[in-house]
Design a protein around this motif. Structure first.
Motif, PDB file in Angstrom:
ATOM      1  N   VAL A  78      -8.847  -7.630  -4.332  1.00 42.25           N
ATOM      2  CA  VAL A  78      -8.415  -7.334  -2.834  1.00 42.25           C
ATOM      3  C   VAL A  78      -9.550  -7.702  -1.821  1.00 42.25           C
ATOM      4  O   VAL A  78     -10.796  -7.472  -1.905  1.00 42.25           O
ATOM      5  N   PRO A  79      -9.236  -8.770  -0.864  1.00 40.06           N
ATOM      6  CA  PRO A  79     -10.094  -9.379  -0.051  1.00 40.06           C
ATOM      7  C   PRO A  79     -10.654  -8.471   1.177  1.00 40.06           C
ATOM      8  O   PRO A  79     -10.792  -8.944   2.118  1.00 40.06           O
ATOM      9  N   TYR A  80     -10.476  -7.232   0.910  1.00 33.37           N
ATOM     10  CA  TYR A  80     -10.966  -6.329   1.994  1.00 33.37           C
ATOM     11  C   TYR A  80     -11.764  -5.020   1.154  1.00 33.37           C
ATOM     12  O   TYR A  80     -12.054  -5.035  -0.134  1.00 33.37           O
ATOM     13  N   SER A  81     -12.554  -4.427   2.085  1.00 31.25           N
ATOM     14  CA  SER A  81     -13.507  -3.447   1.514  1.00 31.25           C
ATOM     15  C   SER A  81     -12.835  -2.146   1.078  1.00 31.25           C
ATOM     16  O   SER A  81     -11.639  -1.976   1.045  1.00 31.25           O
ATOM     17  N   ALA A  82     -13.315  -1.411   0.085  1.00 32.56           N
ATOM     18  CA  ALA A  82     -12.631  -0.250  -0.621  1.00 32.56           C
ATOM     19  C   ALA A  82     -12.476   0.994   0.233  1.00 32.56           C
ATOM     20  O   ALA A  82     -13.271   1.007   1.362  1.00 32.56           O
ATOM     21  N   GLY A  83     -11.437   1.449   0.049  1.00 34.01           N
ATOM     22  CA  GLY A  83     -11.119   2.576   0.757  1.00 34.01           C
ATOM     23  C   GLY A  83      -9.834   2.436   1.916  1.00 34.01           C
ATOM     24  O   GLY A  83      -9.622   3.475   2.442  1.00 34.01           O
ATOM     25  N   GLY A  84      -9.511   1.201   2.405  1.00 34.12           N
ATOM     26  CA  GLY A  84      -8.391   0.985   3.191  1.00 34.12           C
ATOM     27  C   GLY A  84      -7.087   0.742   2.632  1.00 34.12           C
ATOM     28  O   GLY A  84      -7.106   1.250   1.728  1.00 34.12           O
ATOM     29  N   ASN A  85      -6.157   0.621   3.505  1.00 32.85           N
ATOM     30  CA  ASN A  85      -4.682   0.660   3.164  1.00 32.85           C
ATOM     31  C   ASN A  85      -4.501  -0.303   2.074  1.00 32.85           C
ATOM     32  O   ASN A  85      -3.881  -0.286   1.023  1.00 32.85           O
ATOM     33  N   THR A  86      -5.024  -1.666   2.370  1.00 31.28           N
ATOM     34  CA  THR A  86      -4.915  -2.747   1.243  1.00 31.28           C
ATOM     35  C   THR A  86      -5.483  -2.381  -0.158  1.00 31.28           C
ATOM     36  O   THR A  86      -4.840  -2.421  -1.183  1.00 31.28           O
ATOM     37  N   ARG A 127      -4.677  -0.298  -5.914  1.00 24.10           N
ATOM     38  CA  ARG A 127      -4.987   0.633  -6.998  1.00 24.10           C
ATOM     39  C   ARG A 127      -3.609   1.254  -7.295  1.00 24.10           C
ATOM     40  O   ARG A 127      -3.756   1.769  -8.367  1.00 24.10           O
ATOM     41  N   THR A 128      -3.021   1.395  -6.532  1.00 20.48           N
ATOM     42  CA  THR A 128      -1.585   2.154  -7.021  1.00 20.48           C
ATOM     43  C   THR A 128      -0.810   1.240  -7.864  1.00 20.48           C
ATOM     44  O   THR A 128      -0.468   1.609  -9.046  1.00 20.48           O
ATOM     45  N   LEU A 129      -0.603   0.023  -7.405  1.00 21.36           N
ATOM     46  CA  LEU A 129      -0.090  -1.038  -8.137  1.00 21.36           C
ATOM     47  C   LEU A 129      -0.843  -1.165  -9.621  1.00 21.36           C
ATOM     48  O   LEU A 129      -0.200  -1.381 -10.627  1.00 21.36           O
ATOM     49  N   ALA A 130      -2.270  -1.406  -9.698  1.00 23.08           N
ATOM     50  CA  ALA A 130      -2.995  -1.714 -10.659  1.00 23.08           C
ATOM     51  C   ALA A 130      -2.774  -0.527 -11.729  1.00 23.08           C
ATOM     52  O   ALA A 130      -2.718  -0.687 -13.002  1.00 23.08           O
ATOM     53  N   GLN A 131      -2.685   0.715 -11.146  1.00 20.66           N
ATOM     54  CA  GLN A 131      -2.450   1.896 -12.161  1.00 20.66           C
ATOM     55  C   GLN A 131      -1.071   1.600 -12.965  1.00 20.66           C
ATOM     56  O   GLN A 131      -0.737   1.822 -14.319  1.00 20.66           O
ATOM     57  N   LYS A 132      -0.052   1.359 -12.220  1.00 26.68           N
ATOM     58  CA  LYS A 132       1.206   1.246 -12.663  1.00 26.68           C
ATOM     59  C   LYS A 132       1.238  -0.125 -13.720  1.00 26.68           C
ATOM     60  O   LYS A 132       2.130   0.068 -14.492  1.00 26.68           O
ATOM     61  N   VAL A 144      -7.877  -4.335 -13.483  1.00 27.90           N
ATOM     62  CA  VAL A 144      -9.290  -4.056 -12.770  1.00 27.90           C
ATOM     63  C   VAL A 144      -9.120  -4.324 -11.201  1.00 27.90           C
ATOM     64  O   VAL A 144      -8.988  -5.452 -10.805  1.00 27.90           O
ATOM     65  N   VAL A 145      -9.289  -3.383 -10.360  1.00 26.69           N
ATOM     66  CA  VAL A 145      -9.366  -3.742  -8.707  1.00 26.69           C
ATOM     67  C   VAL A 145     -10.781  -4.063  -8.475  1.00 26.69           C
ATOM     68  O   VAL A 145     -11.689  -3.447  -8.596  1.00 26.69           O
ATOM     69  N   GLU A 146     -10.765  -5.137  -8.027  1.00 26.63           N
ATOM     70  CA  GLU A 146     -11.983  -5.838  -7.378  1.00 26.63           C
ATOM     71  C   GLU A 146     -12.316  -6.103  -5.737  1.00 26.63           C
ATOM     72  O   GLU A 146     -11.260  -6.816  -5.614  1.00 26.63           O
ATOM     73  N   ASN A 147     -12.933  -5.293  -5.083  1.00 23.44           N
ATOM     74  CA  ASN A 147     -12.755  -5.500  -3.606  1.00 23.44           C
ATOM     75  C   ASN A 147     -13.986  -6.668  -3.248  1.00 23.44           C
ATOM     76  O   ASN A 147     -15.040  -6.196  -3.806  1.00 23.44           O
ATOM     77  N   ARG A 148     -13.507  -7.545  -2.695  1.00 22.54           N
ATOM     78  CA  ARG A 148     -14.643  -8.692  -2.197  1.00 22.54           C
ATOM     79  C   ARG A 148     -14.226  -9.144  -0.881  1.00 22.54           C
ATOM     80  O   ARG A 148     -13.630 -10.213  -0.491  1.00 22.54           O
ATOM     81  N   GLY A 149     -14.417  -7.907   0.117  1.00 18.57           N
ATOM     82  CA  GLY A 149     -14.402  -8.128   1.237  1.00 18.57           C
ATOM     83  C   GLY A 149     -15.304  -9.081   1.847  1.00 18.57           C
ATOM     84  O   GLY A 149     -16.442  -9.633   1.492  1.00 18.57           O
TER      85      GLY A 149
END
Length: 138
Positions: free
Chosen positions: A42-50, A55-60, A70-75
Protein backbone atom coordinates in the motif's frame (compact mmCIF):
# COMPACT_ATOMS: atom_id res chain seq x y z
CA UNK A 1 -23.43 17.73 0.24
CA UNK A 2 -21.67 15.15 2.44
CA UNK A 3 -22.94 11.60 2.54
CA UNK A 4 -24.98 10.50 5.53
CA UNK A 5 -23.54 7.87 7.82
CA UNK A 6 -25.80 5.15 6.39
CA UNK A 7 -24.86 6.08 2.80
CA UNK A 8 -21.16 5.99 3.66
CA UNK A 9 -21.55 2.62 5.39
CA UNK A 10 -23.52 1.24 2.45
CA UNK A 11 -20.92 2.47 -0.03
CA UNK A 12 -18.12 0.94 2.03
CA UNK A 13 -19.91 -2.42 2.23
CA UNK A 14 -20.52 -2.37 -1.52
CA UNK A 15 -16.83 -1.61 -2.10
CA UNK A 16 -15.78 -4.47 0.17
CA UNK A 17 -18.22 -6.90 -1.44
CA UNK A 18 -16.99 -5.91 -4.88
CA UNK A 19 -13.40 -6.24 -3.79
CA UNK A 20 -13.91 -9.83 -2.69
CA UNK A 21 -13.96 -10.64 -6.38
CA UNK A 22 -10.19 -10.18 -6.09
CA UNK A 23 -10.03 -13.85 -5.14
CA UNK A 24 -11.33 -14.93 -8.58
CA UNK A 25 -7.94 -14.54 -10.34
CA UNK A 26 -6.34 -16.56 -7.55
CA UNK A 27 -8.83 -19.37 -8.13
CA UNK A 28 -8.04 -19.33 -11.86
CA UNK A 29 -4.29 -19.48 -11.25
CA UNK A 30 -2.23 -22.69 -11.47
CA UNK A 31 -2.91 -25.10 -8.59
CA UNK A 32 0.47 -24.45 -6.95
CA UNK A 33 -0.19 -20.70 -6.64
CA UNK A 34 0.27 -19.33 -4.08
CA UNK A 35 2.99 -21.46 -2.61
CA UNK A 36 4.49 -18.72 -0.45
CA UNK A 37 3.30 -15.53 1.32
CA UNK A 38 1.98 -12.68 -0.83
CA UNK A 39 3.09 -9.06 -0.31
CA UNK A 40 0.29 -6.51 -0.61
CA UNK A 41 1.99 -3.11 -0.87
CA UNK A 42 0.00 0.00 0.00
CA UNK A 43 1.78 3.18 -1.12
CA UNK A 44 0.18 5.15 1.73
CA UNK A 45 0.77 5.32 5.48
CA UNK A 46 -1.05 2.99 7.84
CA UNK A 47 -4.46 3.90 9.21
CA UNK A 48 -6.03 5.58 6.18
CA UNK A 49 -8.86 4.44 3.92
CA UNK A 50 -6.54 2.72 1.45
CA UNK A 51 -4.85 0.82 4.26
CA UNK A 52 -8.19 -0.25 5.71
CA UNK A 53 -9.32 -1.62 2.34
CA UNK A 54 -6.01 -3.44 1.86
CA UNK A 55 -6.16 -5.09 5.27
CA UNK A 56 -9.72 -6.28 4.69
CA UNK A 57 -8.73 -7.72 1.31
CA UNK A 58 -5.60 -9.31 2.76
CA UNK A 59 -7.63 -11.07 5.43
CA UNK A 60 -10.08 -12.47 2.86
CA UNK A 61 -7.26 -13.53 0.53
CA UNK A 62 -5.47 -15.26 3.39
CA UNK A 63 -8.65 -17.18 4.21
CA UNK A 64 -9.31 -18.18 0.60
CA UNK A 65 -5.75 -19.11 -0.42
CA UNK A 66 -4.38 -20.56 2.80
CA UNK A 67 -1.23 -18.45 2.42
CA UNK A 68 -0.48 -15.34 4.46
CA UNK A 69 -1.05 -12.03 2.69
CA UNK A 70 1.12 -9.41 4.35
CA UNK A 71 0.19 -5.73 4.02
CA UNK A 72 3.24 -3.48 3.69
CA UNK A 73 2.71 0.25 4.01
CA UNK A 74 5.34 2.12 1.99
CA UNK A 75 4.06 5.65 1.93
CA UNK A 76 5.77 8.78 0.80
CA UNK A 77 6.70 10.80 -2.27
CA UNK A 78 3.13 10.83 -3.61
CA UNK A 79 3.03 6.99 -3.77
CA UNK A 80 6.36 6.74 -5.65
CA UNK A 81 8.20 4.78 -2.94
CA UNK A 82 5.75 1.89 -2.64
CA UNK A 83 4.99 1.79 -6.35
CA UNK A 84 8.66 1.67 -7.32
CA UNK A 85 9.18 -1.14 -4.81
CA UNK A 86 6.54 -3.28 -6.53
CA UNK A 87 7.70 -2.32 -10.03
CA UNK A 88 11.21 -3.62 -9.19
CA UNK A 89 9.86 -6.87 -7.71
CA UNK A 90 9.73 -10.03 -9.83
CA UNK A 91 6.54 -10.29 -11.90
CA UNK A 92 5.53 -13.56 -10.27
CA UNK A 93 2.22 -12.59 -8.66
CA UNK A 94 3.62 -12.46 -5.13
CA UNK A 95 3.89 -8.66 -4.98
CA UNK A 96 0.57 -6.86 -5.34
CA UNK A 97 0.07 -3.09 -5.35
CA UNK A 98 -3.07 -1.32 -4.19
CA UNK A 99 -2.80 1.49 -6.72
CA UNK A 100 -4.93 4.61 -6.84
CA UNK A 101 -5.57 7.23 -9.47
CA UNK A 102 -2.65 9.19 -8.01
CA UNK A 103 -0.29 6.31 -8.65
CA UNK A 104 -1.22 5.41 -12.20
CA UNK A 105 -3.07 8.37 -13.72
CA UNK A 106 -1.89 11.57 -12.03
CA UNK A 107 1.81 11.00 -11.25
CA UNK A 108 2.81 10.45 -14.91
CA UNK A 109 1.62 14.01 -15.60
CA UNK A 110 3.17 15.55 -12.49
CA UNK A 111 6.66 14.14 -12.79
CA UNK A 112 8.94 14.31 -15.83
CA UNK A 113 10.62 11.04 -14.97
CA UNK A 114 9.07 8.27 -12.89
CA UNK A 115 10.93 5.21 -11.57
CA UNK A 116 8.24 3.05 -13.20
CA UNK A 117 6.05 2.96 -16.29
CA UNK A 118 2.43 2.97 -15.19
CA UNK A 119 1.31 0.98 -18.23
CA UNK A 120 4.20 -1.42 -18.92
CA UNK A 121 5.28 -2.29 -15.38
CA UNK A 122 1.89 -3.31 -13.97
CA UNK A 123 -0.92 -5.67 -14.89
CA UNK A 124 -4.36 -4.72 -13.60
CA UNK A 125 -6.14 -7.41 -11.62
CA UNK A 126 -9.37 -5.83 -10.41
CA UNK A 127 -10.93 -2.52 -9.48
CA UNK A 128 -11.32 -2.67 -5.72
CA UNK A 129 -13.28 0.51 -5.04
CA UNK A 130 -14.66 3.54 -6.76
CA UNK A 131 -14.80 6.70 -4.71
CA UNK A 132 -16.30 9.74 -6.41
CA UNK A 133 -14.83 13.15 -5.70
CA UNK A 134 -16.75 16.39 -5.99
CA UNK A 135 -15.37 19.91 -6.14
CA UNK A 136 -17.79 22.60 -5.01
CA UNK A 137 -17.08 26.30 -5.39
CA UNK A 138 -19.13 29.39 -4.79
Amino acid sequence: MPFSRSQTSRRFLVAIATSLALTAPVLAAPPDYPSKPIRFVVPYSAGGNTDMIARTLAQKLTESTGQPVVVENRGGAATLIGTENVARSPADGYSLLLATSTTLAINPYLYKKLPYDAIKDFTPVIQVARIPLVLVVS
